[in-house]
Design a protein around this motif. Sequence first.
Motif, mmCIF file in Angstrom:
data_model
loop_
_atom_site.group_PDB
_atom_site.id
_atom_site.type_symbol
_atom_site.label_atom_id
_atom_site.label_comp_id
_atom_site.label_asym_id
_atom_site.label_seq_id
_atom_site.Cartn_x
_atom_site.Cartn_y
_atom_site.Cartn_z
ATOM 1 N N SER A 1 18.310 -66.187 -150.525
ATOM 2 C CA SER A 1 17.539 -65.821 -151.688
ATOM 3 C C SER A 1 17.539 -64.546 -151.871
ATOM 4 O O SER A 1 17.963 -63.631 -150.904
ATOM 5 N N VAL A 2 17.337 -63.955 -153.085
ATOM 6 C CA VAL A 2 17.117 -62.535 -153.389
ATOM 7 C C VAL A 2 16.047 -62.191 -154.155
ATOM 8 O O VAL A 2 15.409 -62.969 -154.877
ATOM 9 N N ASP A 3 15.647 -60.968 -154.107
ATOM 10 C CA ASP A 3 14.517 -60.457 -154.905
ATOM 11 C C ASP A 3 15.201 -60.053 -156.229
ATOM 12 O O ASP A 3 16.175 -59.346 -156.354
ATOM 13 N N VAL A 4 14.384 -60.357 -157.298
ATOM 14 C CA VAL A 4 14.816 -59.619 -158.610
ATOM 15 C C VAL A 4 13.596 -59.175 -159.228
ATOM 16 O O VAL A 4 12.466 -59.708 -159.445
ATOM 17 N N ARG B 1 8.235 -59.560 -160.183
ATOM 18 C CA ARG B 1 9.022 -59.622 -159.158
ATOM 19 C C ARG B 1 9.125 -61.159 -158.668
ATOM 20 O O ARG B 1 8.105 -61.993 -158.672
ATOM 21 N N GLN B 2 10.238 -61.572 -158.715
ATOM 22 C CA GLN B 2 10.622 -63.364 -158.501
ATOM 23 C C GLN B 2 11.544 -63.122 -157.376
ATOM 24 O O GLN B 2 12.674 -62.452 -157.036
ATOM 25 N N VAL B 3 11.371 -64.119 -156.406
ATOM 26 C CA VAL B 3 12.412 -64.421 -155.318
ATOM 27 C C VAL B 3 13.155 -65.720 -155.982
ATOM 28 O O VAL B 3 12.397 -66.556 -156.315
ATOM 29 N N VAL B 4 14.375 -65.541 -155.985
ATOM 30 C CA VAL B 4 15.188 -66.722 -156.474
ATOM 31 C C VAL B 4 16.139 -67.177 -155.445
ATOM 32 O O VAL B 4 16.841 -66.323 -154.746
ATOM 33 N N GLY B 5 16.650 -68.414 -155.517
ATOM 34 C CA GLY B 5 17.756 -68.735 -154.612
ATOM 35 C C GLY B 5 19.056 -68.533 -155.200
ATOM 36 O O GLY B 5 19.372 -68.635 -156.416
ATOM 37 N N LYS C 1 22.876 -69.673 -155.528
ATOM 38 C CA LYS C 1 23.665 -71.028 -155.113
ATOM 39 C C LYS C 1 24.977 -70.714 -154.281
ATOM 40 O O LYS C 1 25.253 -69.491 -154.079
ATOM 41 N N PRO C 2 25.502 -71.956 -153.747
ATOM 42 C CA PRO C 2 26.943 -71.552 -153.118
ATOM 43 C C PRO C 2 27.771 -70.906 -153.775
ATOM 44 O O PRO C 2 28.658 -69.977 -152.854
ATOM 45 N N ASP C 3 27.935 -70.854 -154.817
ATOM 46 C CA ASP C 3 28.813 -69.881 -155.632
ATOM 47 C C ASP C 3 28.485 -68.547 -155.842
ATOM 48 O O ASP C 3 29.073 -67.827 -156.444
ATOM 49 N N THR D 1 25.704 -67.604 -157.324
ATOM 50 C CA THR D 1 25.394 -66.964 -158.638
ATOM 51 C C THR D 1 23.720 -67.330 -158.332
ATOM 52 O O THR D 1 23.393 -68.120 -157.763
ATOM 53 N N PHE D 2 22.888 -66.709 -159.241
ATOM 54 C CA PHE D 2 21.646 -67.024 -159.487
ATOM 55 C C PHE D 2 21.171 -66.766 -160.856
ATOM 56 O O PHE D 2 21.690 -66.180 -161.801
ATOM 57 N N LYS D 3 19.974 -67.290 -161.113
ATOM 58 C CA LYS D 3 19.520 -67.013 -162.452
ATOM 59 C C LYS D 3 17.833 -67.155 -162.266
ATOM 60 O O LYS D 3 17.268 -67.879 -161.523
ATOM 61 N N VAL D 4 17.216 -65.914 -162.956
ATOM 62 C CA VAL D 4 15.970 -65.647 -163.138
ATOM 63 C C VAL D 4 15.664 -65.555 -164.448
ATOM 64 O O VAL D 4 16.099 -64.947 -165.259
ATOM 65 N N VAL D 5 14.215 -66.058 -165.088
ATOM 66 C CA VAL D 5 13.929 -65.864 -166.142
ATOM 67 C C VAL D 5 12.331 -65.119 -165.985
ATOM 68 O O VAL D 5 11.536 -65.607 -165.363
ATOM 69 N N PHE D 6 12.299 -63.978 -166.682
ATOM 70 C CA PHE D 6 10.872 -63.422 -166.797
ATOM 71 C C PHE D 6 10.279 -63.605 -168.036
ATOM 72 O O PHE D 6 11.013 -63.472 -169.213
ATOM 73 N N ASP D 7 8.932 -63.980 -168.074
ATOM 74 C CA ASP D 7 8.311 -64.168 -169.265
ATOM 75 C C ASP D 7 7.852 -62.839 -169.729
ATOM 76 O O ASP D 7 7.182 -61.845 -168.935
ATOM 77 N N THR D 8 8.082 -62.399 -170.863
ATOM 78 C CA THR D 8 8.093 -60.911 -171.668
ATOM 79 C C THR D 8 6.964 -61.028 -172.409
ATOM 80 O O THR D 8 6.596 -59.881 -173.121
#
Length: 100
Positions: A2-5, A18-22, A24-26, A28-35
Amino acid sequence: MSVDVVLYYQLTTQRIKRQVVGVKPDKTFKVVFDTTGLKTGTYKVEVPVNGMGDSVTMRLVQIVDRSEEIQMDSPISQQFTGTLVVAGTIRGDENSGVPG
């Protein structure tokens, strides 16, 4: 893995979210922030290498409030038919990111 975003306000060190997201094996990762509630302006998104704050990736993002440009034309109440009709117009829609 996982990484911090981290989302910062403008070019300061004021951390907004701040969000910690997993990852993926490829790798890549995706994070969505509520603005919701954030001011219009420039924000910085960082993905630190580790807890020490070294940045692998930093990107500036622009938050724009277009709520004054949108006019909703849908009726306030609709008879239930299984479908909700939502319609409206946007003033000055060129370069707005809204398809025509």
